[in-house]
Design a protein around this motif. Structure first.
Motif, mmCIF file in Angstrom:
data_model
loop_
_atom_site.group_PDB
_atom_site.id
_atom_site.type_symbol
_atom_site.label_atom_id
_atom_site.label_comp_id
_atom_site.label_asym_id
_atom_site.label_seq_id
_atom_site.Cartn_x
_atom_site.Cartn_y
_atom_site.Cartn_z
ATOM 1 N N ALA B 81 0.708 -1.053 0.212
ATOM 2 C CA ALA B 81 0.359 0.250 0.030
ATOM 3 C C ALA B 81 0.856 0.928 -0.136
ATOM 4 O O ALA B 81 0.531 2.008 -1.082
ATOM 5 C CB ALA B 81 -0.698 -0.046 1.578
ATOM 6 N N SER B 85 1.343 4.000 -3.072
ATOM 7 C CA SER B 85 0.711 5.877 -2.712
ATOM 8 C C SER B 85 2.199 6.213 -3.481
ATOM 9 O O SER B 85 1.700 7.424 -3.596
ATOM 10 C CB SER B 85 1.115 5.505 -1.010
ATOM 11 O OG SER B 85 -0.367 4.602 -1.174
ATOM 12 N N LEU C 99 -3.650 2.051 2.562
ATOM 13 C CA LEU C 99 -3.850 3.162 1.584
ATOM 14 C C LEU C 99 -4.765 4.530 2.075
ATOM 15 O O LEU C 99 -4.655 4.508 1.126
ATOM 16 C CB LEU C 99 -4.644 1.754 0.003
ATOM 17 C CG LEU C 99 -3.984 1.029 -0.612
ATOM 18 C CD1 LEU C 99 -4.743 0.365 -0.938
ATOM 19 C CD2 LEU C 99 -2.784 2.220 -0.985
ATOM 20 N N CYS C 102 -2.671 6.537 3.715
ATOM 21 C CA CYS C 102 -1.961 7.404 3.086
ATOM 22 C C CYS C 102 -2.963 7.920 2.014
ATOM 23 O O CYS C 102 -2.018 9.224 2.165
ATOM 24 C CB CYS C 102 -0.834 6.400 2.276
ATOM 25 S SG CYS C 102 0.463 5.388 2.830
ATOM 26 N N VAL C 106 -1.650 11.974 2.180
ATOM 27 C CA VAL C 106 -1.421 12.933 0.241
ATOM 28 C C VAL C 106 -2.571 14.264 0.208
ATOM 29 O O VAL C 106 -2.242 15.118 -0.258
ATOM 30 C CB VAL C 106 -1.597 12.167 -0.418
ATOM 31 C CG1 VAL C 106 -1.852 12.736 -1.926
ATOM 32 C CG2 VAL C 106 -0.805 10.984 -0.395
ATOM 33 N N GLN C 119 -8.912 22.829 -3.641
ATOM 34 C CA GLN C 119 -9.762 24.385 -2.923
ATOM 35 C C GLN C 119 -11.557 24.489 -4.186
ATOM 36 O O GLN C 119 -11.916 25.866 -3.944
ATOM 37 C CB GLN C 119 -9.299 25.213 -3.464
ATOM 38 C CG GLN C 119 -8.709 25.337 -5.284
ATOM 39 C CD GLN C 119 -6.949 26.137 -4.975
ATOM 40 O OE1 GLN C 119 -7.051 26.959 -5.235
ATOM 41 N NE2 GLN C 119 -5.996 25.049 -4.322
ATOM 42 N N VAL C 137 -0.636 22.561 -7.263
ATOM 43 C CA VAL C 137 0.031 21.230 -6.716
ATOM 44 C C VAL C 137 -1.304 20.645 -5.647
ATOM 45 O O VAL C 137 -1.662 19.112 -5.821
ATOM 46 C CB VAL C 137 1.097 20.704 -6.359
ATOM 47 C CG1 VAL C 137 1.328 19.458 -5.533
ATOM 48 C CG2 VAL C 137 2.201 21.025 -7.129
ATOM 49 N N ASP C 140 -4.226 18.938 -7.116
ATOM 50 C CA ASP C 140 -3.507 17.218 -7.622
ATOM 51 C C ASP C 140 -3.085 16.607 -6.032
ATOM 52 O O ASP C 140 -4.054 15.449 -6.737
ATOM 53 C CB ASP C 140 -1.886 17.198 -8.122
ATOM 54 C CG ASP C 140 -1.949 18.470 -9.355
ATOM 55 O OD1 ASP C 140 -3.325 18.347 -10.313
ATOM 56 O OD2 ASP C 140 -0.413 18.760 -9.831
ATOM 57 N N LEU C 141 -3.084 17.383 -5.627
ATOM 58 C CA LEU C 141 -2.110 15.976 -4.052
ATOM 59 C C LEU C 141 -4.058 16.037 -4.045
ATOM 60 O O LEU C 141 -4.790 14.389 -2.974
ATOM 61 C CB LEU C 141 -1.611 16.838 -2.828
ATOM 62 C CG LEU C 141 -0.349 17.289 -3.868
ATOM 63 C CD1 LEU C 141 0.270 18.554 -2.499
ATOM 64 C CD2 LEU C 141 -0.010 15.988 -4.265
ATOM 65 N N LEU C 144 -5.412 12.764 -6.117
ATOM 66 C CA LEU C 144 -4.599 11.815 -5.848
ATOM 67 C C LEU C 144 -5.336 11.050 -4.201
ATOM 68 O O LEU C 144 -5.240 10.146 -4.417
ATOM 69 C CB LEU C 144 -3.141 11.752 -6.171
ATOM 70 C CG LEU C 144 -2.771 12.508 -7.521
ATOM 71 C CD1 LEU C 144 -1.760 12.680 -7.523
ATOM 72 C CD2 LEU C 144 -3.574 11.373 -8.470
ATOM 73 N N LEU C 148 -6.820 7.291 -3.338
ATOM 74 C CA LEU C 148 -5.903 5.934 -2.944
ATOM 75 C C LEU C 148 -6.974 6.379 -1.542
ATOM 76 O O LEU C 148 -7.211 4.952 -1.164
ATOM 77 C CB LEU C 148 -4.517 6.733 -2.315
ATOM 78 C CG LEU C 148 -3.939 7.132 -3.360
ATOM 79 C CD1 LEU C 148 -2.487 7.831 -2.406
ATOM 80 C CD2 LEU C 148 -3.069 5.829 -3.879
ATOM 81 N N LEU C 151 -9.784 3.658 -2.973
ATOM 82 C CA LEU C 151 -8.891 2.442 -3.156
ATOM 83 C C LEU C 151 -8.786 1.859 -1.682
ATOM 84 O O LEU C 151 -9.489 0.456 -1.780
ATOM 85 C CB LEU C 151 -7.830 2.447 -4.207
ATOM 86 C CG LEU C 151 -7.391 1.249 -4.989
ATOM 87 C CD1 LEU C 151 -8.261 1.774 -5.748
ATOM 88 C CD2 LEU C 151 -6.119 1.732 -5.116
ATOM 89 N N TYR C 206 -7.432 13.823 -12.626
ATOM 90 C CA TYR C 206 -5.984 13.964 -12.906
ATOM 91 C C TYR C 206 -5.479 13.873 -14.434
ATOM 92 O O TYR C 206 -4.499 15.084 -14.655
ATOM 93 C CB TYR C 206 -5.232 12.822 -12.379
ATOM 94 C CG TYR C 206 -3.608 13.342 -12.003
ATOM 95 C CD1 TYR C 206 -3.695 13.463 -11.114
ATOM 96 C CD2 TYR C 206 -3.362 12.507 -12.640
ATOM 97 C CE1 TYR C 206 -2.000 14.774 -10.375
ATOM 98 C CE2 TYR C 206 -1.614 13.153 -12.881
ATOM 99 C CZ TYR C 206 -1.329 14.112 -11.872
ATOM 100 O OH TYR C 206 -0.497 14.596 -11.359
#
Ligand code: HEM
Ligand code: CU
Lengths: 220, 152, 532
Positions: B81, B85, C99, C102, C106, C119, C137, C140-141, C144, C148, C151, C206
């Motif tokens: 995992a 990530s 996951l 994380c 993120v 935002q 960024v 983007d974070l 993603l 995650l 998932l 993305y």
């Protein structure tokens, strides 16, 4: 409140449906709240018994009957809703507009273009020239966006429609009273979303014509 | 595990009904596709259950349990995992993280495979022993670094 | 070792404790927002900061608190309730947990980038969220991180569903599954059915942000909304059903009576969960891009299964022997408060009414009545009910009542005025509002209410600390529970049960035993019914 029929006034339609849904909702809320509290108090443990041997754990016939009652309520609500939706979305589109205004949303302003009259008003973060319309006449709005999604909301009419990029939405609205109201963007569109507001001035017919004549470049 | 998938089949049947109604009423291709995707996802789950054990379709209560492998911990699963990530974040922040994440992911997945292999080997061995004598609860040896045990 | 343990109780607690931390973080964001909104034209926060706050508040609450907490409850409780010793595919659950961890990190790490965190709201509509309008960024974070986390939650859900299918104790038919287990099971089915779509949508978004222009034009914008809400509506029910189950268990145990109408309840849960996967278009009534009538139809039908739950609630209370402890009280408050959320939902299901309410504070009021006044009260009912099982210690009843009282007052003070503000034309997601008759006062009430909620949560945390520091031991079964988790020690041992399980003949096996004992005692008057 009678079922609205003649020209479609979205606020009247809204009030009509509201007047059916909300009392039912408050009634149901009151009924269950009172029932739950009364039953809880009534069946508080008093006699020290751990539990009674309850005879019934299921009442499937009763549940079924109750479900049918609920379905009937749903049917009534849906009937009201479908009739109202027909008025606002379908019947209004058949009305012949007395005036057409192009509404172009962009970050973060509203541009109202009176095509054929040479008038352009801009409201929002940088301007405050209002949307001016005649009272009691169907007004057609051609709604679009230059960038992201915005929402064209006039609380006074209880109506909004998204202004989407890449398409023109046609809506026909009727303003049933004169005066000054406010409108706002109802779809979050970025940092100055809260400033994307506009004024609505509803004028009596004669004054509206005078306004058109005074500000317009005349028919093109 | 008897009967396990019956309610899921009912669930799928209702979803197919509302999905079909949607297709007829709206004629919207994307919406029909999303309904189909959901039916497919849960349908796959059901299918795997039935393939793993046809009993899942039958009515009735689950019977006595067979032996069961106890997995107590798995560093590999966590590693996989974290690797995935890191890789995904690397897409934003640059190649170093992509490479590093991919490496961790591969290590994690490899160890997962090893863990599972060791587990299966232990299960087979236990089954053979049981065939001889009735076994009492015991904790088997370490499998791929992860302690696993087995109780009947 | 705790962090790589594959024991369902350990993963469940890790997931739950972290989610609870995110509740506090999301609550902090809410308090900052309410401070900004305390006054008209307030200059406390910049527009950009406010936008980041409401985005991260909503995202934190949904992706990192209420949804994972529902799965945490399921992970911890389902194996116990079905008499299982372990999870099926436990490594998948552990992998999913990591996951999700994380993903959360993120998403929140955006706060430390120059462009700030996500935002664009928790919905992140295109084209606003595409690279042209939200470069940077942080977004983007966000994308993603959500990917995650989702998932991870899918993996956990699969593991739970398979466990129910494979690990039930002898005698535990599907129609003897406890009430909570049923609510959690239908939720994980929804996760499996709907969440993969969100993984796809976030991946596409993305790629779009990289410059691929997938969601362009009118069709692109509508398609994004369609796909997003196909996930986005089911997720709100995943955030609801398990808490309904928790409240139901707490109420049934508090009433010393089994949950009423089990068959109808199970049937309605199946219908409810499927129906709620078929209503997502009601979020798009004002786009002009969906068939409003279909979604008005399915959404309004939701009142049928929802009505059944209330019927069963009343049926459970009638004839009970009610001891109104905190868990029970939070449970019935859940049902009463949620009713406001549910009924306003039926209101919003009517397109003409939604044409006014959409994008306004009416909607904010509605979903806080479902998520906060609903799920959170159900969550606390579960906490007061199962805390003794998790820790072996009882929470303090007195502090619990203070907690409940403050929370009820705070919740209604905060969220009820929003209905009126929305009707009066206040749009949501606005960083400041003009001076408008009545608005300042209502907003001040809300901000005061938010303060009370914070106080209530502080009382709760105090209760937890006090109860752990100066323990009152709970024993295996402090409430005379109904289900198998009460047939083992508190906290349960590594493989859950050391004693043989009692016979499982219904969804309340422990109550069966007690009722049989009572019946025997009643037949023999020389042996009075024991009073605890
Ligand atoms: C602690 C009490 C809470 C307060 C005072 C609070 C307050 C707020 C406020 C002021 C907004 C912004 C409304 C707007 O500008 O549109 C908001 C949005 C939101 N809240 Fe809460 N909230 C609380 C708890 C919760 C909880 C427990 C949830 C659970 C899921 C939640 C979910 C949301 C969501 C999804 C949004 C929408 C975010 C968005 O527009 O993207 N809130 N809340
Ligand atoms: Cu806008």
């Amino acid at each position: 409140m009678p079922v609205p029929t003649a020209i479609v006034d979205t606020r009247h339609v809204y009030d009509w449906v509201f007047g059916i849904y909300v009392p039912i909702g408050i009634g149901v809320f009151g009924f269950f709240t009172v029932t739950i509290i009364v039953v809880t108090v009534r069946f508080r443990r008093r006699d020290g018994r751990r539990h009674r041997l309850a005879g019934h754990n299921e009442a499937n016939r009763l549940e079924l009957a109750y479900a049918v009652v609920l379905l009937c309520i749903a049917a009534v609500l849906l009937d009201v809703t479908f009739r109202a939706e027909h008025l606002v979305d379908t019947a209004s589109a058949r009305e012949r507009p007395a005036l057409t205004v192009d509404v172009i949303a962009s970050r973060w302003e509203w541009t109202f273009r009176y095509a054929g009259h040479g008038i352009t008003h801009v409201s929002g973060a940088v301007g405050d020239a209002p949307l001016v319309v005649p009272v009691d006449e169907p007004v057609r709005f051609n709604l679009t966006s230059r960038d992201v999604i915005h929402g064209f909301w006039i609380p006074q009419l209880a109506f909004k429609r998204d202004a989407m990029p890449g398409t023109v939405e046609r809506v026909t609205l009727d303003f049933d009273r004169t005066g000054s109201f406010s409108g706002a963007c109802s779809e979050y569109c970025g940092i100055f979303h809260s400033e994307m507001v506009f004024g609505v001035r509803v004028l009596p017919d004669r004054r509206f014509d005078r306004w058109l004549a005074r500000h317009g470049a005349g028919p093109v | 595990m008897t009967g396990a998938v019956r309610p899921l089949l009912i669930w799928l049947a209702i979803l197919t009904t509302t999905g079909t109604l949607n297709a007829i009423w709206t004629g919207d291709l994307i919406q029909t596709a999303t309904f189909a995707a959901a039916v497919l996802a849960v349908g796959t789950l059901v299918l795997f259950q039935v393939l793993a054990n046809p009993d899942a379709l039958r009515r009735g209560a689950p019977g006595a349990r067979g032996a069961e492998t106890i997995v107590r911990a798995s560093a590999a699963a966590a590693l996989a995992a974290i690797g995935l990530s890191t890789l995904v974040v690397g897409v934003v922040f640059g190649h170093f993280l992509i490479d590093f994440g991919a490496a961790v992911l591969i290590v994690g997945l490899t160890r997962l495979v090893l863990e599972r292999r060791a587990q299966h080997a232990a299960e087979r061995a236990a089954a053979q022993r049981r065939a001889g004598a009735e076994a009492s609860p015991r904790v088997a040896g370490r499998a791929g670094g992860a302690p696993t045990g087995e109780v009947p | 070792m705790r962090l790589i343990s594959t024991d369902h109780k350990t993963i469940g607690i890790n997931l739950g404790v972290l989610s609870l931390f995110y509740f506090l973080l999301g609550g902090l964001f809410a308090l900052l927002m309410r401070s900004q909104l305390a006054e008209p034209n307030n200059q406390l926060l910049s527009n950009g900061t406010y936008d980041e706050l409401f985005t991260m508040h909503g995202s934190t609450m949904i992706f990192l608190f209420v949804t994972p907490m529902a799965l945490a409850l399921a992970l911890y409780l389902i194996p116990l309730q079905i008499g299982a010793r372990t999870l099926s595919a436990p490594r998948a659950a552990l992998c999913g947990f990591w996951l999700w961890v994380c993903g959360g990190l993120v998403m929140q790490s955006g706060w430390f980038t120059a462009s700030g965190p996500g935002q664009d709201g928790w919905t992140s509509y295109t084209p606003l969220s595409t690279g042209s309008y939200t470069p940077g960024v942080g977004q983007d974070l966000w994308v993603l991180g959500v990917l995650l986390a989702i998932l991870g939650m899918i993996l956990i859900a699969i593991c739970i569903a398979v466990t129910v299918a494979r690990r039930r104790a002898p005698g535990m038919t599907m129609m003897r599954l406890p009430v909570f287990s049923w609510t959690a099971l239908v939720s994980v089915l929804m996760v499996i059915g709907a969440f993969p779509m969100m993984v796809l949508v976030m991946a596409l978004l993305y790629v779009d942000r990289l410059g691929a222009h997938i969601f362009t034009g009118f069709a692109g914008a509508v398609d994004y909304e369609d796909l997003f809400w196909f996930f986005g509506h089911p997720v709100v029910y995943v955030m609801f059903f398990p808490y309904l189950g928790a409240a139901a268990e707490a109420i049934a145990v508090g009433a010393h009576k089994r949950w009423f109408g089990y068959t109808a309840f199970v049937a309605s849960m199946l219908a409810f969960s499927v129906l709620s996967m078929s209503v997502w278009g009601h979020h798009m009534f004002v786009t002009g891009g969906v068939t409003n009538q279909y979604f008005a139809f399915t959404s309004t039908l939701l009142l049928v299964p929802a009505g059944i739950e209330y019927f069963d609630l009343v049926g459970t209370l009638v004839g009970g022997s009610i001891v109104p402890r905190c868990a029970f009280l939070f449970g019935i408050t859940f049902f009463i408060q949620f009713l406001i959320g549910g009924l306003s939902g039926i209101f919003l299901a009517s397109p003409v009414l939604d044409y006014n309410a959409y994008g306004s504070y009416i909607v904010v009021a509605h979903f806080h009545y479902t998520l906060f006044a609903g799920s959170i009260f159900g969550f606390f009912a579960g906490v007061y009910h199962w805390f003794p099982k998790l820790t072996g210690r009882l929470l303090r009843e007195g502090l619990g009542r203070v907690h409940l009282g403050l929370l009820i007052v705070g919740t209604n003070l905060t969220f009820l005025p929003m209905f009126f503000l929305g009707s009066d034309g206040m749009a949501r997601r606005i960083a400041r509002y003009p001076t408008h008759p009545g608005w300042a006062g209502l907003n001040q009430l809300e901000t005061a209410g938010a303060g009370l909620i914070a106080l209530a949560v502080a009382v709760f945390l105090l209760n937890v600390v006090v109860s752990l520091r100066r323990p009152r031991l709970a024993g295996p079964d402090p409430w005379l529970g109904h289900t198998l988790e009460w047939a083992t020690s508190s906290p349960p041992p590594a493989l859950n049960f050391t004693e043989p399980l009692p016979p499982i003949r219904s969804y309340a096996p422990l109550l069966d035993l007690r009722e049989a004992a009572d019946a025997a005692a009643a037949a023999d008057p020389s042996d009075p019914v024991p009073v605890p």
